[in-house]
Design a protein around this motif. Structure first.
Motif, PDB file in Angstrom:
ATOM      1  N   SER A 118     -10.901 -22.159 -47.867  1.00 36.07           N
ATOM      2  CA  SER A 118     -10.612 -23.584 -48.053  1.00 36.07           C
ATOM      3  C   SER A 118      -9.217 -23.884 -47.515  1.00 36.07           C
ATOM      4  O   SER A 118      -8.331 -23.024 -47.541  1.00 36.07           O
ATOM      5  CB  SER A 118     -10.715 -23.979 -49.526  1.00 36.07           C
ATOM      6  N   ILE A 119      -9.046 -25.107 -47.038  1.00 36.04           N
ATOM      7  CA  ILE A 119      -7.753 -25.565 -46.506  1.00 36.04           C
ATOM      8  C   ILE A 119      -7.331 -26.781 -47.325  1.00 36.04           C
ATOM      9  O   ILE A 119      -8.046 -27.785 -47.354  1.00 36.04           O
ATOM     10  CB  ILE A 119      -7.857 -25.942 -45.015  1.00 36.04           C
ATOM     11  N   THR A 120      -6.204 -26.675 -47.983  1.00 36.95           N
ATOM     12  CA  THR A 120      -5.697 -27.788 -48.795  1.00 36.95           C
ATOM     13  C   THR A 120      -4.453 -28.357 -48.111  1.00 36.95           C
ATOM     14  O   THR A 120      -3.457 -27.644 -47.930  1.00 36.95           O
ATOM     15  CB  THR A 120      -5.344 -27.324 -50.216  1.00 36.95           C
ATOM     16  N   ILE A 121      -4.535 -29.635 -47.736  1.00 33.67           N
ATOM     17  CA  ILE A 121      -3.423 -30.297 -47.037  1.00 33.67           C
ATOM     18  C   ILE A 121      -2.778 -31.285 -48.014  1.00 33.67           C
ATOM     19  O   ILE A 121      -3.443 -32.186 -48.514  1.00 33.67           O
ATOM     20  CB  ILE A 121      -3.919 -31.024 -45.776  1.00 33.67           C
ATOM     21  N   GLU A 122      -1.498 -31.063 -48.282  1.00 32.38           N
ATOM     22  CA  GLU A 122      -0.754 -31.939 -49.198  1.00 32.38           C
ATOM     23  C   GLU A 122       0.156 -32.854 -48.376  1.00 32.38           C
ATOM     24  O   GLU A 122       0.986 -32.390 -47.594  1.00 32.38           O
ATOM     25  CB  GLU A 122       0.078 -31.105 -50.170  1.00 32.38           C
ATOM     26  N   MET A 123      -0.041 -34.169 -48.542  1.00 34.60           N
ATOM     27  CA  MET A 123       0.772 -35.164 -47.825  1.00 34.60           C
ATOM     28  C   MET A 123       1.593 -35.975 -48.826  1.00 34.60           C
ATOM     29  O   MET A 123       1.035 -36.584 -49.741  1.00 34.60           O
ATOM     30  CB  MET A 123      -0.150 -36.106 -47.030  1.00 34.60           C
ATOM     31  N   PRO A 124       2.949 -35.969 -48.637  1.00 33.78           N
ATOM     32  CA  PRO A 124       3.783 -36.758 -49.569  1.00 33.78           C
ATOM     33  C   PRO A 124       3.638 -38.252 -49.310  1.00 33.78           C
ATOM     34  O   PRO A 124       3.046 -38.684 -48.312  1.00 33.78           O
ATOM     35  CB  PRO A 124       5.190 -36.259 -49.255  1.00 33.78           C
ATOM     36  N   LYS A 125       4.195 -39.028 -50.201  1.00 34.29           N
ATOM     37  CA  LYS A 125       4.109 -40.475 -50.075  1.00 34.29           C
ATOM     38  C   LYS A 125       4.819 -40.930 -48.807  1.00 34.29           C
ATOM     39  O   LYS A 125       5.919 -40.464 -48.505  1.00 34.29           O
ATOM     40  CB  LYS A 125       4.742 -41.129 -51.301  1.00 34.29           C
ATOM     41  N   GLY A 126       4.179 -41.812 -48.052  1.00 34.78           N
ATOM     42  CA  GLY A 126       4.734 -42.302 -46.804  1.00 34.78           C
ATOM     43  C   GLY A 126       4.310 -41.496 -45.591  1.00 34.78           C
ATOM     44  O   GLY A 126       4.647 -41.857 -44.462  1.00 34.78           O
ATOM     45  N   LYS A 127       3.613 -40.405 -45.780  1.00 37.02           N
ATOM     46  CA  LYS A 127       3.087 -39.603 -44.685  1.00 37.02           C
ATOM     47  C   LYS A 127       1.556 -39.681 -44.695  1.00 37.02           C
ATOM     48  O   LYS A 127       0.927 -39.741 -45.765  1.00 37.02           O
ATOM     49  CB  LYS A 127       3.515 -38.132 -44.807  1.00 37.02           C
ATOM     50  N   TYR A 128       0.964 -39.651 -43.501  1.00 33.53           N
ATOM     51  CA  TYR A 128      -0.476 -39.865 -43.372  1.00 33.53           C
ATOM     52  C   TYR A 128      -1.094 -38.749 -42.513  1.00 33.53           C
ATOM     53  O   TYR A 128      -0.414 -38.125 -41.702  1.00 33.53           O
ATOM     54  CB  TYR A 128      -0.753 -41.238 -42.749  1.00 33.53           C
ATOM     55  N   LEU A 129      -2.383 -38.588 -42.733  1.00 30.54           N
ATOM     56  CA  LEU A 129      -3.148 -37.594 -41.963  1.00 30.54           C
ATOM     57  C   LEU A 129      -4.265 -38.299 -41.215  1.00 30.54           C
ATOM     58  O   LEU A 129      -5.021 -39.083 -41.795  1.00 30.54           O
ATOM     59  CB  LEU A 129      -3.751 -36.512 -42.891  1.00 30.54           C
ATOM     60  N   LYS A 130      -4.364 -37.977 -39.938  1.00 31.14           N
ATOM     61  CA  LYS A 130      -5.444 -38.521 -39.124  1.00 31.14           C
ATOM     62  C   LYS A 130      -6.172 -37.355 -38.460  1.00 31.14           C
ATOM     63  O   LYS A 130      -5.573 -36.606 -37.688  1.00 31.14           O
ATOM     64  CB  LYS A 130      -4.900 -39.477 -38.062  1.00 31.14           C
ATOM     65  N   ALA A 131      -7.445 -37.189 -38.808  1.00 33.02           N
ATOM     66  CA  ALA A 131      -8.244 -36.077 -38.290  1.00 33.02           C
ATOM     67  C   ALA A 131      -9.182 -36.566 -37.201  1.00 33.02           C
ATOM     68  O   ALA A 131      -9.646 -37.711 -37.221  1.00 33.02           O
ATOM     69  CB  ALA A 131      -9.033 -35.419 -39.411  1.00 33.02           C
ATOM     70  N   GLU A 132      -9.459 -35.691 -36.255  1.00 33.66           N
ATOM     71  CA  GLU A 132     -10.406 -36.045 -35.191  1.00 33.66           C
ATOM     72  C   GLU A 132     -11.807 -36.205 -35.796  1.00 33.66           C
ATOM     73  O   GLU A 132     -12.107 -35.691 -36.894  1.00 33.66           O
ATOM     74  CB  GLU A 132     -10.412 -34.980 -34.102  1.00 33.66           C
ATOM     75  N   PRO A 133     -12.713 -36.907 -35.099  1.00 33.13           N
ATOM     76  CA  PRO A 133     -14.028 -37.226 -35.675  1.00 33.13           C
ATOM     77  C   PRO A 133     -14.804 -36.000 -36.159  1.00 33.13           C
ATOM     78  O   PRO A 133     -15.511 -36.068 -37.167  1.00 33.13           O
ATOM     79  CB  PRO A 133     -14.748 -37.931 -34.522  1.00 33.13           C
ATOM     80  N   THR A 134     -14.693 -34.882 -35.455  1.00 35.90           N
ATOM     81  CA  THR A 134     -15.470 -33.702 -35.865  1.00 35.90           C
ATOM     82  C   THR A 134     -15.003 -33.141 -37.193  1.00 35.90           C
ATOM     83  O   THR A 134     -15.746 -32.434 -37.884  1.00 35.90           O
ATOM     84  CB  THR A 134     -15.369 -32.602 -34.793  1.00 35.90           C
ATOM     85  N   LEU A 135     -13.745 -33.433 -37.578  1.00 38.20           N
ATOM     86  CA  LEU A 135     -13.210 -32.944 -38.858  1.00 38.20           C
ATOM     87  C   LEU A 135     -13.243 -33.989 -39.955  1.00 38.20           C
ATOM     88  O   LEU A 135     -13.140 -33.644 -41.139  1.00 38.20           O
ATOM     89  CB  LEU A 135     -11.761 -32.471 -38.671  1.00 38.20           C
ATOM     90  N   GLN A 136     -13.388 -35.267 -39.556  1.00 43.50           N
ATOM     91  CA  GLN A 136     -13.302 -36.346 -40.537  1.00 43.50           C
ATOM     92  C   GLN A 136     -14.346 -36.197 -41.642  1.00 43.50           C
ATOM     93  O   GLN A 136     -14.051 -36.405 -42.818  1.00 43.50           O
ATOM     94  CB  GLN A 136     -13.485 -37.693 -39.820  1.00 43.50           C
ATOM     95  N   ASN A 137     -15.551 -35.798 -41.265  1.00 44.19           N
ATOM     96  CA  ASN A 137     -16.627 -35.692 -42.249  1.00 44.19           C
ATOM     97  C   ASN A 137     -16.502 -34.436 -43.129  1.00 44.19           C
ATOM     98  O   ASN A 137     -17.209 -34.312 -44.135  1.00 44.19           O
ATOM     99  CB  ASN A 137     -17.985 -35.672 -41.545  1.00 44.19           C
ATOM    100  N   LYS A 138     -15.635 -33.512 -42.755  1.00 47.19           N
ATOM    101  CA  LYS A 138     -15.471 -32.281 -43.517  1.00 47.19           C
ATOM    102  C   LYS A 138     -14.379 -32.383 -44.581  1.00 47.19           C
ATOM    103  O   LYS A 138     -14.256 -31.508 -45.417  1.00 47.19           O
ATOM    104  CB  LYS A 138     -15.142 -31.114 -42.581  1.00 47.19           C
ATOM    105  N   ILE A 139     -13.571 -33.459 -44.509  1.00 46.91           N
ATOM    106  CA  ILE A 139     -12.438 -33.578 -45.425  1.00 46.91           C
ATOM    107  C   ILE A 139     -12.917 -34.158 -46.756  1.00 46.91           C
ATOM    108  O   ILE A 139     -13.650 -35.134 -46.815  1.00 46.91           O
ATOM    109  CB  ILE A 139     -11.352 -34.493 -44.832  1.00 46.91           C
ATOM    110  N   ARG A 140     -12.505 -33.484 -47.831  1.00 48.61           N
ATOM    111  CA  ARG A 140     -12.807 -33.965 -49.179  1.00 48.61           C
ATOM    112  C   ARG A 140     -11.502 -34.489 -49.802  1.00 48.61           C
ATOM    113  O   ARG A 140     -10.474 -33.837 -49.769  1.00 48.61           O
ATOM    114  CB  ARG A 140     -13.355 -32.813 -50.038  1.00 48.61           C
ATOM    115  N   TRP A 141     -11.623 -35.686 -50.331  1.00 45.93           N
ATOM    116  CA  TRP A 141     -10.426 -36.355 -50.853  1.00 45.93           C
ATOM    117  C   TRP A 141     -10.216 -35.971 -52.305  1.00 45.93           C
ATOM    118  O   TRP A 141     -11.124 -35.749 -53.074  1.00 45.93           O
ATOM    119  CB  TRP A 141     -10.575 -37.870 -50.710  1.00 45.93           C
TER     120      TRP A 141
END
Length: 466
Positions: A443-466
């Motif tokens: 598993s890959i856990t990405i932590e983004m602080p307030k004011g920072k954003y993550l934009k994933a390419e379409p092939t990864l967008q559906n794999k990300i769990r919020w």
């Protein structure tokens, strides 16, 4: 040891004890006297002698066996006393008073399960079952024949063949039929009595020959194929390159000891039924008499040995999944320009072939560039408004113990690369060469602080769990 006499009864040679001969001779004379000089008396006496010869046949066909006085008394009970054939003899009560040695009514017979060796096609199991349940043996033969083709009733038949004794003596045959008059057939060796052929058995014999040919051809081809796959797999792979992955698959699933035990056990488990079916086909064709029970017993022993080896190997494999370990790797991305982190996938150099084996935990194996790969899809989690910016790679696997499980987890290969605000990750994780499949997950856990954003390419967008 009693004196024995060789006699000829209805054209068949018998060896009979002297007292039994005297009793039989007197019985036949009494029957002849009871029949008198009526028309057909001679033919009736010949029929009685033929019937007696039929009943004596199980005893006479055994080496060094002799007809005893008890056998003669049993025959008289079955056929009847002389007074049953006419009026020339006194009734049963007077005969018993004048002749104390006259046969008394037989005590009740308890029914027992025997094999019938004189009405058999293979081992006499079906004819014995038919006698016990008072059902035509042809029905049991068809059931076992159809079931053996599918491999269902072969082992039960062998077990019954081993545990069921033969009904050799007259007493055993009476027990087999529960005291009923046994329907003696003409299947006895050296019998010269011709009372016609049973249409059902003739049809079964023809069907048996056809089935024997098919069994011999099919099982021989199957045994050759099984032998080639087990002992000559490199040669088979040269002929059928698509089977190459099967050879390497063994290396990533099993350790050498497990592989050897499972291989031998599987060979016995699959090969012994094929060998028994091959023997059955030969027997149906050539009707040889000896060796069947010994071969069946040995086959059952080796089949059970193979089953035990497969169970043992399966248990040892299951023990390799006993413990679970997780290994975490925390990555702090380098500072980047802007407030958006872009997530992209690396170019994946491996190409799947149509020979792909998928496992229940999202792992799959395939061959690419002549090498067997095992890969899985990582699960991506995104945490917004976190206290830090970090990427945590969590590798998980199972093993026989915690240390082994941790080693299997560390054998998960996954690569990433950061270029300013772009992070490139592998679309899949793979197992290091030589690693065993032990329910590896990532598993890959990405932590983004307030004011920072993550934009994933379409092939990864559906794999990300919020």
């Amino acid at each position: 040891m009693k004196k024995t006499i060789h006699i000829n009864l209805s054209g068949i040679a018998f060896r009979i004890e002297e007292d039994a001969f005297n009793r039989l001779q007197k019985y036949l004379k009494d029957v002849e006297a009871a029949l008198g000089t009526e028309n057909g008396a001679k033919e009736t006496l010949q029929d009685i002698e033929s019937r007696i010869a039929e009943i004596f046949m199980p005893v006479a066909s055994q080496p060094d066996a002799s007809v005893t006085l008890k056998d003669v008394e049993d025959v008289i009970r079955i056929i009847g006393v002389p007074s049953d054939f006419g009026t020339g003899e006194p009734d049963n009560d007077s005969q018993s008073k004048e002749n104390p040695s006259a046969p008394q009514p037989a005590p009740p017979i308890s029914k027992r399960l025997f094999r019938d060796p004189y009405n058999r096609v293979l081992g006499g199991v079906c004819s014995g079952l038919g006698a016990y349940f008072k059902i035509e043996p042809l029905i049991f033969r068809l059931i076992f024949l159809i079931g053996s083709i599918w491999g269902i009733f072969l082992i039960p038949y062998i077990i019954l063949w081993i545990v069921m004794p033969k009904a050799l003596t007259m007493e055993q045959r009476r027990q087999m039929f529960g005291g009923d008059q046994p329907p003696y057939k003409t299947n006895y060796p050296n019998s010269q009595i011709n009372i016609g052929k049973d249409a059902g058995n003739a049809f079964l014999r023809a069907l048996g020959i056809i089935t024997g040919v098919l069994l011999v051809i099919a099982t021989f081809a199957a045994m050759v194929t099984l032998t080639m796959l087990i002992f000559f797999s490199p040669l088979v792979i040269d002929v059928f390159p698509n089977l190459y992955w099967m050879q390497q698959l063994n290396d990533i699933l099993l350790i050498p000891q497990q592989s050897f035990i499972l291989l031998i056990g599987s060979a016995l488990l699959a090969g012994i039924p094929l060998l028994m079916l091959f023997y059955l086909g030969l027997h149906l064709l050539f009707k040889f008499q000896k060796g069947g029970k010994t071969i069946g017993a040995l086959g059952l022993i080796f089949w059970l040995l193979g089953l035990g080896m497969v169970i043992y190997a399966t248990v040892t494999i299951a023990r390799d999944f006993k413990e679970t370990a997780r290994v975490e790797e925390v990555i702090t991305p380098k500072p980047f320009s802007g407030d958006t982190l872009y997530l992209e996938t690396n170019e994946w150099p491996y190409r799947h072939t149509h020979n792909t084996l998928e496992y229940g935990n999202h792992l799959k194996s395939y061959i690419s560039n002549g090498r067997l790969f095992t890969e899985g899809n990582p699960t991506i989690y995104l945490k917004k408004d976190a206290d830090r910016m970090a990427i945590t790679l969590t590798r998980e696997a199972r093993g026989h113990n915690t240390d082994e499980a941790e080693k299997n987890a560390n054998d998960i290969e996954f690569f990433w690369l950061q270029s300013d605000s772009v992070i490139q990750i592998d679309p899949c994780f793979t197992l290091r060469m030589g690693s065993k499949i032990r329910n590896q997950e990532m598993s890959i856990t990405i932590e983004m602080p307030k004011g920072k954003y993550l934009k994933a390419e379409p092939t990864l967008q559906n794999k990300i769990r919020w």
